[in-house]
Each structure stands twice: as structure tokens, then as C-alpha cells.
Design a protein around this motif. Sequence first.
Motif, mmCIF file in Angstrom:
data_model
loop_
_atom_site.group_PDB
_atom_site.id
_atom_site.type_symbol
_atom_site.label_atom_id
_atom_site.label_comp_id
_atom_site.label_asym_id
_atom_site.label_seq_id
_atom_site.Cartn_x
_atom_site.Cartn_y
_atom_site.Cartn_z
ATOM 1 N N SER A 53 0.846 -1.192 0.000
ATOM 2 C CA SER A 53 0.000 0.000 0.000
ATOM 3 C C SER A 53 0.886 1.248 0.000
ATOM 4 C CB SER A 53 -0.911 -0.009 1.221
ATOM 5 O OG SER A 53 -0.148 -0.234 2.376
ATOM 6 N N GLN A 54 0.426 2.255 -0.709
ATOM 7 C CA GLN A 54 1.226 3.486 -0.775
ATOM 8 C C GLN A 54 1.130 4.227 0.553
ATOM 9 O OE1 GLN A 54 3.847 5.384 -1.259
ATOM 10 N NE2 GLN A 54 3.622 4.883 -3.424
ATOM 11 N N GLN A 55 2.255 4.718 1.019
ATOM 12 C CA GLN A 55 2.316 5.450 2.270
ATOM 13 C C GLN A 55 3.293 6.595 2.092
ATOM 14 O OE1 GLN A 55 2.838 3.084 5.820
ATOM 15 N NE2 GLN A 55 2.755 1.206 4.636
ATOM 16 N N LEU A 56 3.342 7.448 3.095
ATOM 17 C CA LEU A 56 4.312 8.537 3.028
ATOM 18 C C LEU A 56 5.580 8.141 3.768
ATOM 19 C CD1 LEU A 56 2.109 11.701 3.559
ATOM 20 C CD2 LEU A 56 3.048 10.801 1.423
ATOM 21 N N ASP A 57 6.665 8.681 3.269
ATOM 22 C CA ASP A 57 7.979 8.425 3.832
ATOM 23 C C ASP A 57 8.526 9.789 4.268
ATOM 24 O OD1 ASP A 57 10.250 6.952 4.326
ATOM 25 O OD2 ASP A 57 11.094 7.310 2.345
ATOM 26 N N TYR A 58 9.029 9.887 5.496
ATOM 27 C CA TYR A 58 9.513 11.183 5.993
ATOM 28 C C TYR A 58 10.993 11.127 6.305
ATOM 29 C CZ TYR A 58 4.675 10.749 7.749
ATOM 30 O OH TYR A 58 3.361 10.479 7.890
ATOM 31 N N LYS A 59 11.615 12.241 6.144
ATOM 32 C CA LYS A 59 13.019 12.356 6.565
ATOM 33 C C LYS A 59 13.216 13.746 7.155
ATOM 34 C CE LYS A 59 17.672 12.039 4.696
ATOM 35 N NZ LYS A 59 18.131 10.731 5.093
ATOM 36 N N ARG A 60 13.638 13.746 8.409
ATOM 37 C CA ARG A 60 13.820 15.008 9.113
ATOM 38 C C ARG A 60 15.136 15.641 8.673
ATOM 39 N NH1 ARG A 60 13.369 19.219 11.511
ATOM 40 N NH2 ARG A 60 13.629 19.576 13.748
ATOM 41 N N VAL A 61 15.090 16.930 8.323
ATOM 42 C CA VAL A 61 16.316 17.691 8.140
ATOM 43 C C VAL A 61 16.260 18.825 9.146
ATOM 44 C CG1 VAL A 61 16.642 17.125 5.703
ATOM 45 C CG2 VAL A 61 15.255 19.105 6.310
ATOM 46 N N ASN A 62 17.378 19.454 9.439
ATOM 47 C CA ASN A 62 17.364 20.486 10.465
ATOM 48 C C ASN A 62 16.424 21.613 10.046
ATOM 49 O OD1 ASN A 62 17.887 22.022 12.652
ATOM 50 N ND2 ASN A 62 20.114 22.011 12.422
ATOM 51 N N GLY A 63 15.376 21.805 10.822
ATOM 52 C CA GLY A 63 14.430 22.875 10.520
ATOM 53 C C GLY A 63 13.348 22.481 9.544
ATOM 54 N N GLY A 64 13.296 21.224 9.150
ATOM 55 C CA GLY A 64 12.268 20.851 8.183
ATOM 56 C C GLY A 64 12.034 19.355 8.079
ATOM 57 N N LEU A 65 11.155 19.001 7.183
ATOM 58 C CA LEU A 65 10.780 17.607 6.989
ATOM 59 C C LEU A 65 10.628 17.356 5.490
ATOM 60 C CD1 LEU A 65 9.755 15.086 8.679
ATOM 61 C CD2 LEU A 65 7.460 15.879 8.158
ATOM 62 N N LEU A 66 11.326 16.346 4.995
ATOM 63 C CA LEU A 66 11.131 15.945 3.598
ATOM 64 C C LEU A 66 10.057 14.867 3.581
ATOM 65 C CD1 LEU A 66 14.875 15.680 2.567
ATOM 66 C CD2 LEU A 66 13.191 17.167 1.467
ATOM 67 N N VAL A 67 9.071 15.048 2.735
ATOM 68 C CA VAL A 67 7.970 14.086 2.660
ATOM 69 C C VAL A 67 7.878 13.578 1.229
ATOM 70 C CG1 VAL A 67 5.494 13.738 3.021
ATOM 71 C CG2 VAL A 67 6.730 15.364 4.448
ATOM 72 N N GLN A 68 7.800 12.274 1.073
ATOM 73 C CA GLN A 68 7.679 11.710 -0.269
ATOM 74 C C GLN A 68 6.847 10.430 -0.199
ATOM 75 O OE1 GLN A 68 11.395 10.193 -1.859
ATOM 76 N NE2 GLN A 68 11.916 9.093 0.010
ATOM 77 N N ASP A 69 6.433 9.941 -1.364
ATOM 78 C CA ASP A 69 5.820 8.619 -1.424
ATOM 79 C C ASP A 69 6.870 7.600 -1.034
ATOM 80 O OD1 ASP A 69 3.394 9.385 -2.397
ATOM 81 O OD2 ASP A 69 3.925 9.097 -4.499
ATOM 82 N N LEU A 70 6.433 6.551 -0.351
ATOM 83 C CA LEU A 70 7.344 5.446 -0.055
ATOM 84 C C LEU A 70 7.770 4.814 -1.381
ATOM 85 C CD1 LEU A 70 8.304 3.955 2.528
ATOM 86 C CD2 LEU A 70 6.458 2.349 2.148
ATOM 87 N N ASP A 71 9.022 4.362 -1.450
ATOM 88 C CA ASP A 71 9.497 3.744 -2.693
ATOM 89 C C ASP A 71 8.988 2.304 -2.766
ATOM 90 O OD1 ASP A 71 10.732 2.907 -4.942
ATOM 91 O OD2 ASP A 71 12.785 3.046 -4.174
ATOM 92 N N ILE A 72 7.742 2.159 -3.270
ATOM 93 C CA ILE A 72 7.236 0.786 -3.448
ATOM 94 C C ILE A 72 7.302 0.390 -4.928
ATOM 95 C CG2 ILE A 72 5.736 0.719 -1.400
ATOM 96 C CD1 ILE A 72 3.353 1.258 -3.295
ATOM 97 N N GLY A 73 7.959 1.228 -5.708
ATOM 98 C CA GLY A 73 8.104 0.924 -7.135
ATOM 99 C C GLY A 73 8.903 -0.363 -7.322
ATOM 100 N N MET A 74 8.448 -1.226 -8.180
ATOM 101 C CA MET A 74 9.175 -2.483 -8.419
ATOM 102 C C MET A 74 8.963 -2.924 -9.863
ATOM 103 S SD MET A 74 11.268 -4.697 -7.713
ATOM 104 C CE MET A 74 11.857 -4.157 -6.122
ATOM 105 N N ILE A 75 10.062 -3.280 -10.512
ATOM 106 C CA ILE A 75 9.961 -3.717 -11.894
ATOM 107 C C ILE A 75 9.719 -5.229 -11.954
ATOM 108 C CG2 ILE A 75 11.302 -1.885 -13.017
ATOM 109 C CD1 ILE A 75 13.128 -4.982 -12.376
ATOM 110 N N THR A 76 9.191 -5.669 -13.052
ATOM 111 C CA THR A 76 9.050 -7.106 -13.282
ATOM 112 C C THR A 76 9.854 -7.443 -14.541
ATOM 113 O OG1 THR A 76 7.120 -6.775 -14.654
ATOM 114 C CG2 THR A 76 6.706 -7.181 -12.317
#
Length: 519
Positions: free
Chosen positions: A364-387
Motif C-alpha cells: 500500500s502506498q504510504q508517506l515516507d519522511y526524513k527530518r532535516v534540520n528545521g524541516g521535513l522531507l515528505v515523499q511517497d514510499l518507494d514501493i516501485g518495483m519492476i518485473t
Amino acid sequence: MQVTRALLSVSDKTGIVDFARELANLGVALLSTGGTYKLIKDNGIPVQEVADYTGFPEMMDGRVKTLHPKIHGGILGRRGTDDEVMTQHGIGRIDLVVVNLYPFAQTVAKPNCSLEDAIENIDIGGPTMVRSAAKNNAHVGIVVNSTDYSTVLAEIQATGGLSQNTRFDLAVKAFEHTAAYDGMIANYLGRLVTEPAQQFSRTFNSQFIKAQDLRYGENPHQKAAFYVEAQPKEASIATAKQLQGKELSYNNIADTDAALECVKSFVKPACVIVKHANPCGVAVSLDGIKAAYDLAYQTDTESAFGGIIAFNRELDAETAKAIVDRQFVEVIIAPKVSPEALAVTAAKQNVRVLECGQWSAERSQQLDYKRVNGGLLVQDLDIGMITEGDLKVVTKRAPTEAEIHDLIFAWKVAKFVKSNAIVYAKGRQTIGIGAGQMSRVNSARIAAIKAEHAGLQVQGAVMASDAFFPFRDGIDNAAKVGISCVIQPGGSMRDAEVIAAADEHGMAMVFTGMRHFRH
Ligand SMILES: NC(=O)c1ncn([C@@H]2O[C@H](COP(=O)(O)O)[C@@H](O)[C@H]2O)c1NC=O
């Protein structure tokens, strides 16, 4: 504080009838809003409708039900301070408020929910009562969750009221509840303030619940705690139950997450061993997880010491025994742990054994966070997968069927290795992993060193690279150590040079068109 009158107004009516009946049996006078009132009355329980009590009808399709001084004065009045003014205005005390709110989250989760529907499901009177009661917790109890009905009832049965400690705890829960509720509304509406509507709202509001305090953080001088989502979307470190072992540390949790998320990539029995957030050995085996563990361990026996081991199948006694007999392990995690396996690990009481439940193949798609000093990076979780179908063969030689299996295996591992990531693999076993280097060439060198150190043959192995090769040297070096086949995203301005190098060495190379940086 004695409970003599309670106000019940709930959207989710789970358990409300039994709760109301027990309160009435204890002599508590009940007040209630339209739908809740009807349900309670229809069950033969004495109850007065709020509209009858205030002398004001519910109106505007329920937009105004409880927003009346007789209700809010009854909740907010300070006993001993406001008694006179309450009597003067005919305001009776309300000692207990039981409210849950319009289902905003469920409403906006529906496909094609209109803005109008969303707006109508913003509860106004409910949070107002919740906040009134929570503010006046010195005198009033507030219940926002049906899971609290039984304990609240037991205390009223035992003492006739609720203690200050209970009321304070309930008040904090109430503010947590309204904070989450308003956060959801702000997130939803905050996506619509720009035209066209954006995925990311103007402010980012999220609530996590403390699962446990941790002894310390990444290092002993850092304080730490582990917070989880109220409703995690899938089996994860957040849903894991610890069956035995020492208390989990901050690093244990982070590394277990890395191991578990990596092992979820595989359908066949697999084992991932992680050390310092990087896989140090991964394998898939049709012979089961014991065989997968043996192969994963071989990649880097040194790094596996004190590692985290994740499986995508139930942990059985044979595998558990192989691990505890062979190595020092911090954490073992699997969707399920058999009682026999637990009997084996019981001999090593410090080993943390976790059972996280089965995940579904569909991520399931979810958000992925990464704290930087003074802020927050928010992105889709990397669930991309090739076949296999996504692979674009770019060299003269196409990979064999066995090489394709290894390429996809190595690619899945590379996704979970910190960039720059290079993974050598053969027979669905990692042969060498180069992680977290500033130069891709060095990652490749490290992968080769690891293979040599483990006594594993690189000759005929495949190589996965999480991002494109900027120069042909990566391919030339790989050919020198015996790599026969390469998987990489492609997309470098020197792709033609890189492909030519692979052709010169008789290698097969496929492009995925998808990059998997991990920082
Ligand atoms: N407007 C009001 O005065 C008001 N007072 C209470 N409510 C909500 O009405 C719901 C219960 O309604 P009913 O008992 O009619 O099913 C609860 O979720 C409660 O939070 C209200 N509804 C929305 O704002």
C-alpha cells in the motif's frame, strides 16, 4: 466527583446501548442527541433528548444540536465557583460527556467524495463538547473512545464517580482525539488551496502514538521513544509483537524495519540479514528459509555477527536452531513464529524474537519522511518495483533465464542498500554487497572484496546498480572480476559508452528505467 448526569452523543454507536443501560442502572440521568437518543430510548432506557432539555430543536440538518449555553454551561461550569450563575440561568451540571465525532476520515477516504460531503462531515458540536469537558476535567469526565466504556463504568460502579487522575487521563485522550481530527481536516482541505489540487497539503499534520520509551537513541547520550501510527496500513515493525528478548533499542527498531521491508520484496522463501541499516546477506531458496538463511549468512559472516535477521515465512525450530547455534543475533523477525522455534530461542533469552503478522503481496502506498534540520522531507514510499516485462535488453547478448532471475533478485536487494549501491548475486544469493559509498566504483570494489573474503565466486555472477553508471569504468571493473550480466536504471548521458563496454566484454545488460536511491 459524582456522576449524576451524562450527555451521550456518538456517531459510532458501538457499545453505547450497554454503556447507557449501565449508567442508567447506577442512577445517572441521561441526555442525548437525536440519533443516539432514539437508539437508547428504543432499547427501553430512560433518556432525555437534548432538544427537550434546552428547549431548542436540532436544526440545519444537525449543524446545531448541542451548541447551547445549557449544554456548554453545564459542562464548563466550575463546581463551587459558578454554582450561583448556573442556578440563575437554570443550567444543570453535566458530569460526564460521551462523544465520538462525525466520520471525517472514512468519508474522505471514499472515492469521489465531494467537497460538500467532506464539509458536512466536519463535526462542530462534538469537538466543542469534547474540548469543553476536557478543559473542565477538574469536574467533568470525557469519553471519546468506546474502548474506555468498561473501565469508566467500573470506576463509577465502584466509587460513584471518576477520580481526578482518570479525568485528567481522559481529558488528554480527548485533546489527542481532537488534534488528530483537526489535523486530518487541515490536511484534506490544505491540498485544495491551490489550483489544481496538490497531493501535499499546505501544512503537514500527523499523529503518532507512543509505543514505548527507549533506553536511549542512536547513541547513549540521546533520549528516544518509538511512536507508531494509530492504524498501521500493513504488517511492519510497528505491528510487531515481541515474543522474547531484551528491550528493543532505537537501532534495533531502525535495522529491523530495514530487514523486514527488504524481505517483503520476495515471494519465495527468503532471508535478509541487516547490519547498520544495510543488508549484508540476502538469499532466496526454494528449499525453505533455513536454506535461505544459510546462503544469506555465507555472504558476510563477519557483518552478520550481531545482525538483524528477517524472514518472509514462519520461523521454524530448525531455522531458529541454526541461527542461535551459529551466531550472535540481535533480532529475529518473521510474520509468524512457531511455538517450537520459540522453545529453541528461549535458550538465548537476550535474543529479541518478533512476530509481525502476514503482509499482503500488494504493497500500500504510504508517506515516507526524513527530518532535516528545521524541516521535513515528505515523499511517497518507494514501493516501485519492476518485473521481467519491464527489463529492456540494451546489449547484443540477452540475459539467460537464470541470469534474469538473479538480475531481478539483485535489483530487489539493491533497492534496500544505501546509495551508492552495488550488489553481486548468483543463484539468488548475494555474493558481495557494496553500500553507502560516495563513488559507485568504490561500492563495486567493496562488493568484490566482500565476495573474495567470503570465498564466493564472482565469476558468472550478476551485478545490480541502484542508479546509472556515469562512466564505462564501472562496467570494465565488473568484467575484470567476472560479472557476466548487469541490471541498472540507464539514463546516463554516456549510456552508449557504457553499453559498448558491456558488449566488448560479452556481457548482457538490462535497463530498468527506474532508480532506487536510498539515503
Ligand atoms: N452540531 C452540534 O451541535 C452537534 N452536537 C453533537 N454533534 C455530533 O452529532 C453526533 C451524534 O449525532 P446523533 O446522536 O444524532 O447520531 C456526534 O458525532 C456528535 O459529535 C453535533 N454535530 C455536528 O457538529
